[in-house]
Design an enzyme around this catalytic site. Structure first.
Site, PDB file in Angstrom:
ATOM      1  N   HIS A  51      14.927  23.577  -5.661  1.00  0.00           N
ATOM      2  CA  HIS A  51      13.877  22.686  -5.167  1.00  0.00           C
ATOM      3  C   HIS A  51      13.278  21.839  -6.286  1.00  0.00           C
ATOM      4  O   HIS A  51      12.725  20.769  -6.016  1.00  0.00           O
ATOM      5  CB  HIS A  51      12.791  23.494  -4.450  1.00  0.00           C
ATOM      6  CG  HIS A  51      13.191  23.910  -3.068  1.00  0.00           C
ATOM      7  ND1 HIS A  51      12.289  24.066  -2.034  1.00  0.00           N
ATOM      8  CD2 HIS A  51      14.406  24.187  -2.528  1.00  0.00           C
ATOM      9  CE1 HIS A  51      12.930  24.424  -0.930  1.00  0.00           C
ATOM     10  NE2 HIS A  51      14.217  24.512  -1.216  1.00  0.00           N
ATOM     11  N   ASP A  52      13.385  22.304  -7.513  1.00  0.00           N
ATOM     12  CA  ASP A  52      12.971  21.477  -8.647  1.00  0.00           C
ATOM     13  C   ASP A  52      13.957  20.329  -8.845  1.00  0.00           C
ATOM     14  O   ASP A  52      13.559  19.164  -8.943  1.00  0.00           O
ATOM     15  CB  ASP A  52      12.888  22.334  -9.913  1.00  0.00           C
ATOM     16  CG  ASP A  52      12.426  21.537 -11.129  1.00  0.00           C
ATOM     17  OD1 ASP A  52      11.591  20.622 -10.954  1.00  0.00           O
ATOM     18  OD2 ASP A  52      12.883  21.829 -12.241  1.00  0.00           O
ATOM     19  N   ASP A  59      13.067  18.894 -13.755  1.00  0.00           N
ATOM     20  CA  ASP A  59      12.028  18.546 -14.733  1.00  0.00           C
ATOM     21  C   ASP A  59      10.821  19.473 -14.673  1.00  0.00           C
ATOM     22  O   ASP A  59       9.779  19.183 -15.260  1.00  0.00           O
ATOM     23  CB  ASP A  59      11.567  17.101 -14.511  1.00  0.00           C
ATOM     24  CG  ASP A  59      10.992  16.870 -13.116  1.00  0.00           C
ATOM     25  OD1 ASP A  59      10.962  17.833 -12.306  1.00  0.00           O
ATOM     26  OD2 ASP A  59      10.582  15.733 -12.819  1.00  0.00           O
ATOM     27  N   SER A  61       8.827  19.887 -12.377  1.00  0.00           N
ATOM     28  CA  SER A  61       7.683  19.309 -11.654  1.00  0.00           C
ATOM     29  C   SER A  61       7.194  20.240 -10.548  1.00  0.00           C
ATOM     30  O   SER A  61       6.013  20.221 -10.195  1.00  0.00           O
ATOM     31  CB  SER A  61       8.032  17.933 -11.081  1.00  0.00           C
ATOM     32  OG  SER A  61       9.162  17.995 -10.232  1.00  0.00           O
ATOM     33  N   PRO A 148      16.039  19.455   1.702  1.00  0.00           N
ATOM     34  CA  PRO A 148      16.695  19.694   2.996  1.00  0.00           C
ATOM     35  C   PRO A 148      15.880  20.676   3.836  1.00  0.00           C
ATOM     36  O   PRO A 148      15.294  21.623   3.308  1.00  0.00           O
ATOM     37  CB  PRO A 148      18.045  20.301   2.601  1.00  0.00           C
ATOM     38  CG  PRO A 148      18.248  19.929   1.161  1.00  0.00           C
ATOM     39  CD  PRO A 148      16.879  19.866   0.564  1.00  0.00           C
ATOM     40  N   THR A 180      23.355  33.534   0.134  1.00  0.00           N
ATOM     41  CA  THR A 180      24.032  34.822   0.241  1.00  0.00           C
ATOM     42  C   THR A 180      23.102  35.979  -0.113  1.00  0.00           C
ATOM     43  O   THR A 180      23.452  37.138   0.046  1.00  0.00           O
ATOM     44  CB  THR A 180      25.285  34.866  -0.652  1.00  0.00           C
ATOM     45  OG1 THR A 180      26.025  36.047  -0.362  1.00  0.00           O
ATOM     46  CG2 THR A 180      24.919  34.852  -2.134  1.00  0.00           C
ATOM     47  N   ASP A 231      21.552  37.204   4.614  1.00  0.00           N
ATOM     48  CA  ASP A 231      22.878  37.812   4.709  1.00  0.00           C
ATOM     49  C   ASP A 231      22.720  39.231   5.229  1.00  0.00           C
ATOM     50  O   ASP A 231      22.204  40.097   4.528  1.00  0.00           O
ATOM     51  CB  ASP A 231      23.540  37.799   3.325  1.00  0.00           C
ATOM     52  CG  ASP A 231      24.905  38.461   3.300  1.00  0.00           C
ATOM     53  OD1 ASP A 231      25.350  38.973   4.352  1.00  0.00           O
ATOM     54  OD2 ASP A 231      25.530  38.465   2.230  1.00  0.00           O
ATOM     55  N   THR A 234      25.125  42.085   2.853  1.00  0.00           N
ATOM     56  CA  THR A 234      24.706  42.503   1.501  1.00  0.00           C
ATOM     57  C   THR A 234      23.506  41.649   1.101  1.00  0.00           C
ATOM     58  O   THR A 234      23.635  40.695   0.339  1.00  0.00           O
ATOM     59  CB  THR A 234      25.859  42.318   0.496  1.00  0.00           C
ATOM     60  OG1 THR A 234      26.359  40.976   0.609  1.00  0.00           O
ATOM     61  CG2 THR A 234      26.991  43.285   0.760  1.00  0.00           C
ATOM     62  N   ASP A 239      27.259  37.375  -3.477  1.00  0.00           N
ATOM     63  CA  ASP A 239      28.690  37.489  -3.230  1.00  0.00           C
ATOM     64  C   ASP A 239      29.116  36.401  -2.249  1.00  0.00           C
ATOM     65  O   ASP A 239      28.369  35.452  -2.010  1.00  0.00           O
ATOM     66  CB  ASP A 239      29.035  38.893  -2.703  1.00  0.00           C
ATOM     67  CG  ASP A 239      28.230  39.276  -1.460  1.00  0.00           C
ATOM     68  OD1 ASP A 239      27.732  38.355  -0.754  1.00  0.00           O
ATOM     69  OD2 ASP A 239      28.090  40.479  -1.175  1.00  0.00           O
TER      70      ASP A 239
END
Length: 332
Positions: A51-52, A59, A61, A148, A180, A231, A234, A239
């Site tokens: 997300h940075d 940076d 932020s 996203p 995952t 997941d 696991t 993985d």
């Protein structure tokens, strides 16, 4: 719209070999300690890095708190009440500062922390390119525009990734494999479970057995902050089971399952199959995609700064220290 420039030549894995040779070990030791009490922190740190990088490049932020001149990215839709791990980054930065004062940027601390988190959870080991510097502001509007969303369709996902220069199908499919491990809140899947696209029905791409499992964890009128594993096989291991799940229609959020079930998935389905069939194939693709993401518009050289406290730009940090000194002297 942000169009990325990749700057491999300016970043190098050897950047701190002389100035702070133990930085990776310092980061690793703290994450090992954090994992003892919070096994899901590794996934949270990786998500922070992701997300940075998606917002004005890598940076740091995302680590800045609110000021009078800008609003924090922590309030963006994709981060509010879900981004976590900030105190861990603070502890890592403090330890790095003790060993190597004013040397390692918060952006690089977060990059190394993401790599170490992946490796400690069972994922690949690699040396990340380093040499980033820290921004002097946060970008809330850009975070809202660029991150996203869990409900994105495949065309929307492809556009979001291409917008930051990640235009290869392997970038999208491999980086999505970060799901995952880690957890997600019920609020992000309620529409899939009960009212997909306002049909009053569940998402038809959701495995019916898995649907019933998720409905038990996220009842219609239940607490939507309840956490569900990404997941089911696991949940704390890095993985390739994420891709096995997608093949069985057991992706947790819509944007995951889109990689395999969308009508537009002709270029992503073969990658999902390939990564599901071979862990090393996935790991190799993931490392390449992580390095490409880590090279989105980095601040280098004399750009930006090396923040002393990842939550505030240096002028504010220094002012804070000066005020404390003045208060101390005046009380003598």
């Amino acid at each position: 719209m942000l169009h990325a420039s990749f700057s491999n030549a300016q970043l190098t894995p050897t950047f701190y070999d002389n100035s702070c040779p133990n930085v990776s070990n310092i980061v690793r030791d703290i994450i090992i300690n954090e994992l003892r009490s919070d096994p899901s922190i590794a996934a949270s740190i990786l998500r922070l890095h992701f997300h940075d990088c998606f917002v004005n490049g890598c940076d740091a932020s995302i680590l800045l708190d609110n000021t009078t001149s800008f609003r924090t990215e922590k309030d963006a839709f994709g981060n509010a009440n879900s981004a976590r791990g900030f105190p861990v980054v603070d502890r890592i930065k403090a330890a790095v500062e003790r060993a190597c004062p004013r040397t390692v940027s918060c952006a690089d601390v977060l990059t190394i922390a993401a790599q170490q988190s992946v490796n400690l959870a069972g994922g690949p080991s690699w040396r990340v390119p380093l040499g980033r510097r820290d921004s002097r502001q946060a970008f809330l509007d850009l975070a809202n525009a660029n991150l996203p969303a869990p409900s994105f369709t495949l065309p929307e996902l492809k556009a979001a990734f291409a917008n930051v220069g990640l235009n290869r199908p392997s970038d999208l499919v491999a980086l999505s494999g970060g799901h995952t491990f880690g957890k997600n809140q019920c609020r992000f899947i309620m529409d899939r479970l009960y009212n997909f696209s306002n049909t009053g029905l569940p998402d038809p791409t959701l495995n019916t057995t898995y649907l019933q499992t998720l409905r038990q964890q996220c009842p219609r009128n239940g607490n939507q902050s309840v956490l569900v594993d990404f997941d089911l096989r696991t949940p704390t291991v890095f993985d390739n089971k994420y891709y096995v799940n997608l093949k069985e229609q057991k992706g947790l959020i819509q944007s995951d399952q889109e990689l395999f079930s969308s009508p537009n998935a002709t270029d992503t389905i073969p990658l999902v199959r390939s990564y599901a069939d071979g862990t090393q194939t996935f790991f190799n693709a993931f490392v390449e995609a992580m390095n490409r993401m880590g090279n989105i518009t980095p601040l280098t050289g004399t750009q930006g700064e090396i923040r002393l406290n990842c939550r505030v730009v240096n002028s504010n940090s220094l002012l804070h220290d000066i005020v404390e000194v003045v208060d101390f002297v005046s009380s003598m």
